[in-house]
Design an enzyme around this catalytic site. Structure first.
Site, PDB file in Angstrom:
ATOM      1  N   TYR A  79     -14.623   1.308  10.294  1.00 53.84           N
ATOM      2  CA  TYR A  79     -13.056   1.665  10.395  1.00 53.84           C
ATOM      3  C   TYR A  79     -12.572   2.085  11.878  1.00 53.84           C
ATOM      4  O   TYR A  79     -11.659   1.460  12.231  1.00 53.84           O
ATOM      5  CB  TYR A  79     -12.728   2.879   9.434  1.00 53.84           C
ATOM      6  CG  TYR A  79     -11.350   3.051   9.257  1.00 53.84           C
ATOM      7  CD1 TYR A  79     -10.350   2.428   8.505  1.00 53.84           C
ATOM      8  CD2 TYR A  79     -10.989   4.413   9.759  1.00 53.84           C
ATOM      9  CE1 TYR A  79      -8.904   2.723   8.606  1.00 53.84           C
ATOM     10  CE2 TYR A  79      -9.514   4.630   9.769  1.00 53.84           C
ATOM     11  CZ  TYR A  79      -8.726   3.942   8.859  1.00 53.84           C
ATOM     12  OH  TYR A  79      -7.231   4.239   8.883  1.00 53.84           O
ATOM     13  N   TYR A  93      -3.008  -8.392  24.642  1.00 51.63           N
ATOM     14  CA  TYR A  93      -2.005  -9.412  24.419  1.00 51.63           C
ATOM     15  C   TYR A  93      -0.919  -8.832  25.177  1.00 51.63           C
ATOM     16  O   TYR A  93      -0.051  -9.788  25.678  1.00 51.63           O
ATOM     17  CB  TYR A  93      -1.845  -9.543  22.841  1.00 51.63           C
ATOM     18  CG  TYR A  93      -2.460 -10.507  22.179  1.00 51.63           C
ATOM     19  CD1 TYR A  93      -3.806 -10.466  21.900  1.00 51.63           C
ATOM     20  CD2 TYR A  93      -1.953 -11.592  21.932  1.00 51.63           C
ATOM     21  CE1 TYR A  93      -4.556 -11.287  21.102  1.00 51.63           C
ATOM     22  CE2 TYR A  93      -2.752 -12.831  20.990  1.00 51.63           C
ATOM     23  CZ  TYR A  93      -3.961 -12.501  20.825  1.00 51.63           C
ATOM     24  OH  TYR A  93      -4.836 -13.646  19.964  1.00 51.63           O
ATOM     25  N   ASP A 121      -4.346 -12.767   2.770  1.00 51.22           N
ATOM     26  CA  ASP A 121      -5.305 -11.974   3.316  1.00 51.22           C
ATOM     27  C   ASP A 121      -5.177 -12.092   4.703  1.00 51.22           C
ATOM     28  O   ASP A 121      -5.111 -13.153   5.405  1.00 51.22           O
ATOM     29  CB  ASP A 121      -6.715 -12.361   3.076  1.00 51.22           C
ATOM     30  CG  ASP A 121      -7.760 -11.385   3.432  1.00 51.22           C
ATOM     31  OD1 ASP A 121      -7.854 -11.032   4.504  1.00 51.22           O
ATOM     32  OD2 ASP A 121      -8.841 -11.090   2.571  1.00 51.22           O
ATOM     33  N   GLY A 170       0.829  -1.353   0.137  1.00 54.16           N
ATOM     34  CA  GLY A 170      -0.088   0.068   0.003  1.00 54.16           C
ATOM     35  C   GLY A 170       0.985   1.268   0.013  1.00 54.16           C
ATOM     36  O   GLY A 170       2.167   1.128  -0.183  1.00 54.16           O
ATOM     37  N   ILE A 187      -1.501 -17.226   9.157  1.00 53.67           N
ATOM     38  CA  ILE A 187      -0.256 -17.539   8.302  1.00 53.67           C
ATOM     39  C   ILE A 187       0.799 -17.624   9.422  1.00 53.67           C
ATOM     40  O   ILE A 187       0.856 -17.208  10.181  1.00 53.67           O
ATOM     41  CB  ILE A 187       0.263 -16.390   7.177  1.00 53.67           C
ATOM     42  CG1 ILE A 187       1.001 -16.921   6.257  1.00 53.67           C
ATOM     43  CG2 ILE A 187       0.433 -15.375   7.988  1.00 53.67           C
ATOM     44  CD1 ILE A 187       1.333 -15.948   5.110  1.00 53.67           C
ATOM     45  N   ASN A 193      -2.960  -8.195   0.207  1.00 48.06           N
ATOM     46  CA  ASN A 193      -4.084  -8.861  -0.780  1.00 48.06           C
ATOM     47  C   ASN A 193      -4.422  -8.023  -1.868  1.00 48.06           C
ATOM     48  O   ASN A 193      -5.364  -8.482  -2.523  1.00 48.06           O
ATOM     49  CB  ASN A 193      -5.472  -9.463  -0.114  1.00 48.06           C
ATOM     50  CG  ASN A 193      -6.230  -8.165   0.380  1.00 48.06           C
ATOM     51  OD1 ASN A 193      -5.595  -7.110   0.346  1.00 48.06           O
ATOM     52  ND2 ASN A 193      -7.378  -8.428   0.794  1.00 48.06           N
TER      53      ASN A 193
HETATM   54  P1  NAD Z   1      -3.578   1.967   1.597  1.00 49.88           P
HETATM   55  O1  NAD Z   1      -5.008   1.376   1.394  1.00 49.88           O
HETATM   56  O2  NAD Z   1      -2.641   2.239   0.450  1.00 49.88           O
HETATM   57  O3  NAD Z   1      -2.715   0.591   2.428  1.00 49.88           O
HETATM   58  C1  NAD Z   1      -3.442  -0.518   3.060  1.00 49.88           C
HETATM   59  C2  NAD Z   1      -2.835  -2.011   2.284  1.00 49.88           C
HETATM   60  O4  NAD Z   1      -3.673  -2.871   3.031  1.00 49.88           O
HETATM   61  C3  NAD Z   1      -3.101  -2.006   0.879  1.00 49.88           C
HETATM   62  O5  NAD Z   1      -2.032  -2.658   0.219  1.00 49.88           O
HETATM   63  C4  NAD Z   1      -4.285  -3.018   0.826  1.00 49.88           C
HETATM   64  O6  NAD Z   1      -4.421  -3.979  -0.175  1.00 49.88           O
HETATM   65  C5  NAD Z   1      -4.141  -4.123   2.060  1.00 49.88           C
HETATM   66  N1  NAD Z   1      -4.981  -4.595   2.522  1.00 49.88           N
HETATM   67  C6  NAD Z   1      -6.450  -4.290   2.877  1.00 49.88           C
HETATM   68  N2  NAD Z   1      -6.800  -5.114   3.425  1.00 49.88           N
HETATM   69  C7  NAD Z   1      -5.964  -6.349   3.591  1.00 49.88           C
HETATM   70  C8  NAD Z   1      -6.180  -7.741   3.933  1.00 49.88           C
HETATM   71  N3  NAD Z   1      -7.588  -8.190   4.453  1.00 49.88           N
HETATM   72  N4  NAD Z   1      -5.146  -8.510   3.979  1.00 49.88           N
HETATM   73  C9  NAD Z   1      -4.128  -8.122   3.461  1.00 49.88           C
HETATM   74  N5  NAD Z   1      -3.777  -6.726   3.016  1.00 49.88           N
HETATM   75  C10 NAD Z   1      -4.843  -5.874   3.055  1.00 49.88           C
HETATM   76  O7  NAD Z   1      -3.436   2.771   2.849  1.00 49.88           O
HETATM   77  P2  NAD Z   1      -2.359   3.423   3.734  1.00 49.88           P
HETATM   78  O8  NAD Z   1      -2.774   4.614   3.685  1.00 49.88           O
HETATM   79  O9  NAD Z   1      -1.017   3.021   3.107  1.00 49.88           O
HETATM   80  O10 NAD Z   1      -2.725   2.768   5.222  1.00 49.88           O
HETATM   81  C11 NAD Z   1      -1.983   1.835   5.675  1.00 49.88           C
HETATM   82  C12 NAD Z   1      -2.236   1.783   7.313  1.00 49.88           C
HETATM   83  O11 NAD Z   1      -2.046   2.884   7.964  1.00 49.88           O
HETATM   84  C13 NAD Z   1      -3.701   1.137   7.295  1.00 49.88           C
HETATM   85  O12 NAD Z   1      -3.787   0.480   8.454  1.00 49.88           O
HETATM   86  C14 NAD Z   1      -4.395   2.346   7.621  1.00 49.88           C
HETATM   87  O13 NAD Z   1      -5.653   2.403   8.538  1.00 49.88           O
HETATM   88  C15 NAD Z   1      -3.366   3.325   8.454  1.00 49.88           C
HETATM   89  N6  NAD Z   1      -3.476   4.604   8.575  1.00 49.88           N
HETATM   90  C16 NAD Z   1      -3.169   5.647   7.512  1.00 49.88           C
HETATM   91  C17 NAD Z   1      -3.482   7.003   7.522  1.00 49.88           C
HETATM   92  C18 NAD Z   1      -3.052   7.851   6.310  1.00 49.88           C
HETATM   93  O14 NAD Z   1      -3.515   8.947   6.220  1.00 49.88           O
HETATM   94  N7  NAD Z   1      -2.495   7.096   5.328  1.00 49.88           N
HETATM   95  C19 NAD Z   1      -4.048   7.375   8.575  1.00 49.88           C
HETATM   96  C20 NAD Z   1      -4.194   6.697   9.771  1.00 49.88           C
HETATM   97  C21 NAD Z   1      -4.235   5.420   9.745  1.00 49.88           C
END
Ligand code: NAD
Ligand code: UDP
Length: 323
Positions: A146, A160, A59, A13, A64, A35
């Site tokens: 969320y 945990y 996923d 991501g 895993i 995923n």
């Molecule tokens: P993003 O959507 O680019 O990345 C999330 C990644 O998780 C993606 O590659 C997606 O394919 C993968 N994913 C989703 N569901 C999945 C599953 N069930 N199994 C395996 N992979 C899965 O978003 P991001 O901005 O890179 O966010 C990354 C993390 O940081 C997230 O947990 C998000 O909640 C947290 N976050 C991000 C921000 C932000 O501003 N970018 C703010 C607060 C929290």
């Protein structure tokens, strides 16, 4: 120092791919698990030939078996249009993803970092938000899958930790932007830049007086690494973000200026439960991690705009129709 085996869930991501870059550059043995729900392999394609990088399509809602020393648990859709597309799956990803990665951390005695979020504060009544603030989340609204999923994940992390002595770190991330954001994720920075570059109307939701504080991705990754390296007592939660606050109208005007766009700013309905304001209190991050953000919004936006100019939008699949 010995090489660490590091698992990054959600590693393909936006944030995960930058984290993988940094860990690979440090020489760690990196496993990227994803995923590809909201990302594509192109984010990590440049790492595939590196001997210390592996990519697994999996996923996190399913267990895993891996042997690792550190885990960064980032897997979860993060943009409102993505996490609301299949809200039950979003909740499962947070909760089952936390259980599966925490179980792995317990078995391997690995350190584990959870990517939590400022959304745990909901629409905050306290401003800026310190970690001690317990939040104002609507548990039955469209953002709840969320917000409550991430809150439940925090609960699991601390249980945990207390019951099984798992070595945890919880970071509460505030709005972060930069290269490799999905161009169709519907988040405000990607929307405004994409619209401005295409000369389309810039869609400000509501009157645009709602605020956010935007952190550039490189600063955030510094915070992740600092938290993982901090003493084991430093479990958090710790706010991570930038504390310079902007209204959405100010952001739209800045994007128009930096892109030299001819786009007009138009207003659209404000989505339900959209937080009015958001700014992290960063005192704890500064004290415990010696970390604070460095990149100004103008500078970070310039790099992000350059990235959006460099990609072909046809190479991207919109993960959901909700952008
Ligand atoms: P993003 O959507 O680019 O990345 C999330 C990644 O998780 C993606 O590659 C997606 O394919 C993968 N994913 C989703 N569901 C999945 C599953 N069930 N199994 C395996 N992979 C899965 O978003 P991001 O901005 O890179 O966010 C990354 C993390 O940081 C997230 O947990 C998000 O909640 C947290 N976050 C991000 C921000 C932000 O501003 N970018 C703010 C607060 C929290
Ligand atoms: N927003 C907007 N226009 C857009 C997309 C988002 O005005 O095209 C607003 C949205 O209503 C919110 C803010 O920008 O007030 C940040 O939205 P985003 O989805 O990026 O993240 P959030 O912080 O709400 O999770």
């Amino acid at each position: 120092m010995s090489i660490k085996r590091v698992l990054v869930t959600g590693g393909a991501g936006f944030l995960g791919s930058h984290l993988c870059d940094r860990l690979v550059a440090q020489g760690e043995d990196v496993i990227c698990l994803d995923n590809f729900f909201t990302s594509q392999k192109s984010n990590v394609a440049h790492l595939l030939e590196r001997p210390n990088f592996e990519l697994i399509r999996h996923d996190v809602t399913h267990p895993i078996w891996l042997e690792v020393d550190e885990i960064y648990n980032l897997a979860c859709p993060a943009a409102p249009g993505h996490y609301q597309y299949n809200p039950i799956k979003t909740m499962k990803t947070s909760v089952l993803g936390a259980i599966n990665t925490l179980g792995m951390a317990k078995r391997c005695r690995a350190k584990i970092f959870q990517a939590s979020t400022s959304e745990v504060y909901g629409d905050p009544e306290i401003h800026p938000q310190p970690e001690s603030y317990r939040g104002n989340v609507n548990p039955i609204g469209p953002r709840a899958c969320y917000d409550e999923g991430k809150r439940a994940a925090e609960t699991l992390f601390f249980d945990y930790h207390r019951r099984n002595r798992v070595n945890i770190r919880v970071g509460r991330i505030f709005n972060t932007y930069g290269p490799r954001m999905h161009p169709f994720d519907g988040r405000v920075v990607s929307n405004f830049i994409r619209q401005a570059l295409a000369g389309e109307d810039i869609t400000v939701f509501g009157d645009g007086s709602q605020s956010r504080s935007f952190c550039y991705v490189d600063d955030l990754i510094d915070a992740f690494l600092a938290h993982m390296a901090a003493p084991d007592s430093c479990v958090g939660p710790i706010n991570m973000g930038n504390n310079r606050e902007f209204t959405m109208l100010e952001l739209a005007e800045l994007v128009v200026e930096l892109t030299g766009s001819v786009s007009k700013i138009v207003h659209r309905d404000l989505p339900a439960d959209d937080p009015r304001q958001r700014q992290p209190d960063l005192a704890l991050a500064k004290r415990e991690l010696g970390w604070e953000p460095k990149v100004a919004l103008r500078d970070g936006l310039e790099k992000t705009i350059a990235y959006f100019k460099s990609v072909n939008l046809e190479d991207f699949r919109a993960p959901t129709p909700n952008y």
